[in-house]
Design a protein around this motif. Structure first.
Motif, PDB file in Angstrom:
ATOM      1  N   ALA A 290       0.826  -1.211   0.000  1.00 34.57           N
ATOM      2  CA  ALA A 290       0.000   0.000   0.000  1.00 34.57           C
ATOM      3  C   ALA A 290       0.856   1.255   0.000  1.00 34.57           C
ATOM      4  O   ALA A 290       0.535   2.247  -0.674  1.00 34.57           O
ATOM      5  CB  ALA A 290      -0.931   0.000   1.199  1.00 34.57           C
ATOM      6  N   ALA A 291       1.960   1.228   0.736  1.00 32.31           N
ATOM      7  CA  ALA A 291       2.865   2.371   0.787  1.00 32.31           C
ATOM      8  C   ALA A 291       3.545   2.576  -0.562  1.00 32.31           C
ATOM      9  O   ALA A 291       3.717   3.717  -1.014  1.00 32.31           O
ATOM     10  CB  ALA A 291       3.899   2.177   1.877  1.00 32.31           C
ATOM     11  N   ARG A 292       3.931   1.486  -1.207  1.00 32.28           N
ATOM     12  CA  ARG A 292       4.558   1.596  -2.533  1.00 32.28           C
ATOM     13  C   ARG A 292       3.575   2.171  -3.544  1.00 32.28           C
ATOM     14  O   ARG A 292       3.937   3.021  -4.370  1.00 32.28           O
ATOM     15  CB  ARG A 292       5.053   0.224  -3.003  1.00 32.28           C
ATOM     16  N   GLN A 293       2.328   1.727  -3.481  1.00 31.39           N
ATOM     17  CA  GLN A 293       1.325   2.227  -4.414  1.00 31.39           C
ATOM     18  C   GLN A 293       1.067   3.712  -4.191  1.00 31.39           C
ATOM     19  O   GLN A 293       0.944   4.489  -5.144  1.00 31.39           O
ATOM     20  CB  GLN A 293       0.020   1.445  -4.252  1.00 31.39           C
ATOM     21  N   TYR A 294       0.997   4.106  -2.922  1.00 27.01           N
ATOM     22  CA  TYR A 294       0.802   5.519  -2.589  1.00 27.01           C
ATOM     23  C   TYR A 294       1.933   6.360  -3.174  1.00 27.01           C
ATOM     24  O   TYR A 294       1.694   7.410  -3.800  1.00 27.01           O
ATOM     25  CB  TYR A 294       0.754   5.670  -1.075  1.00 27.01           C
ATOM     26  N   ALA A 295       3.167   5.910  -2.994  1.00 26.24           N
ATOM     27  CA  ALA A 295       4.320   6.644  -3.510  1.00 26.24           C
ATOM     28  C   ALA A 295       4.289   6.727  -5.027  1.00 26.24           C
ATOM     29  O   ALA A 295       4.610   7.768  -5.612  1.00 26.24           O
ATOM     30  CB  ALA A 295       5.616   5.982  -3.041  1.00 26.24           C
TER      31      ALA A 295
END
Length: 314
Positions: A290-295
């Protein structure tokens, strides 16, 4: 996913076109270096040895982005450099202009507190009414305080930085991770900022009327002796994401860490841990999907606006 945040991001990117155009032309070698560093949830980051503005690691460290309450580090610097007495009682007056975002406070309008304690709760607990009151009580007035913030940023060489308010409630307060390394190093020269920003808990006493309120530090790492946190400030706005700047002990050295724009509440703490392990062992670590997608979404939005801005300037 995150469409509302993306829409807001486009709005502040348009506001910051001059800064973005300048930032897009610099720091290319640093972006290459970032691929060899730790994997981070934060979209933008910078790491340096305390006292040095040369980066050990940078990730998009030249991007001008909203910094939320990280702003209050500059607010503290201007307060202390103004020479205003710390033992003076300040009055919490009703705002003369509306806040740019939610500015709820438990502090009663008309009550008083010493400037030193107002500064402490602004730093350690990110009290927005406190930061506003510090600026409102500046010897030259509120507008002069904002001018002083921008003038100080200029003397520090913070070319990607602009302030419009002392709290960070406005997304128009922008800076870069690299610029904030400079700010943190300058702020660390003041023992008051180091002490106040790392206070774990504080009972603030007011008068007119007399009452007291408890405040806690917004950075959980200040409560862990193993981190040796010597300066700290967190920040959050929907446009800015979760942010953290601090000086802490890593691999036997005092290290400046700047983390801007991550998704989760604890993501900056996780990133700090990954940086600490990377400096110690070289382990790059991993971040959640989820953090990678947000970035990825934030990077795509940023790059799209920079591309259209660059094309318009040609």
């Amino acid at each position: 996913m995150h469409k509302t945040i993306m829409a807001k991001m486009v709005l502040w990117l348009v506001f910051c076109l001059p800064l973005l155009a300048n930032a897009h032309q610099t720091n290319t070698p640093e972006l290459k270096k970032s691929t060899q560093g730790p994997n981070l949830a934060s979209v933008n980051a910078a790491v340096a040895l305390a006292g040095s503005n040369d980066l050990v690691f940078g990730k998009n460290s030249d991007r001008s982005v909203p910094i939320a309450s990280i702003t209050k580090v500059m607010t503290a610097l201007v307060v202390l450099e103004s020479g205003a007495p710390l033992n003076e009682w300040l009055v919490f007056r009703k705002r003369h202009t509306p806040a740019a975002a939610n500015a709820y406070s438990r502090i009663r309008i008309g009550s008083k507190m010493r400037r030193a304690d107002v500064l402490r709760i602004a730093l350690m607990s990110s009290e927005n009414f406190a930061a506003y009151t510090l600026a409102r009580s500046h010897p030259g007035g509120f507008d002069a305080f904002i001018d002083a913030m921008n003038a100080r940023a200029k003397t520090l060489g913070m070319v990607g930085t602009r302030f419009v308010d002392p709290t960070g409630l406005s997304a128009e307060n922008v800076s870069t991770a690299g610029d904030l390394v400079r700010l943190v190093n300058a702020a660390a020269e003041y023992p008051e900022i180091r002490e106040y920003s790392t206070t774990g808990y504080f009972r603030g006493h007011f008068r007119n009327p007399r009452y007291s309120l408890s405040f806690g530090n917004t950075n959980a790492l200040v409560h862990r002796n193993s981190w040796g946190v010597g300066l700290s400030k967190t920040g959050y706005l929907s446009e800015a994401g979760r942010c953290l700047v601090m000086i802490s002990e890593m691999n036997g050295k005092q290290v400046v860490t700047v983390l801007l724009d991550s998704l989760g509440t604890r993501s900056p703490m996780g990133d700090a841990g990954r940086i600490k392990r990377w400096l110690d062992t070289g382990d790059q670590g991993q971040v959640a999907k989820a953090a990678r997608q947000y970035a990825q979404e934030k990077n795509a939005a940023y790059n799209a606006v920079v591309h259209s801005t660059t094309a318009a300037l040609k």
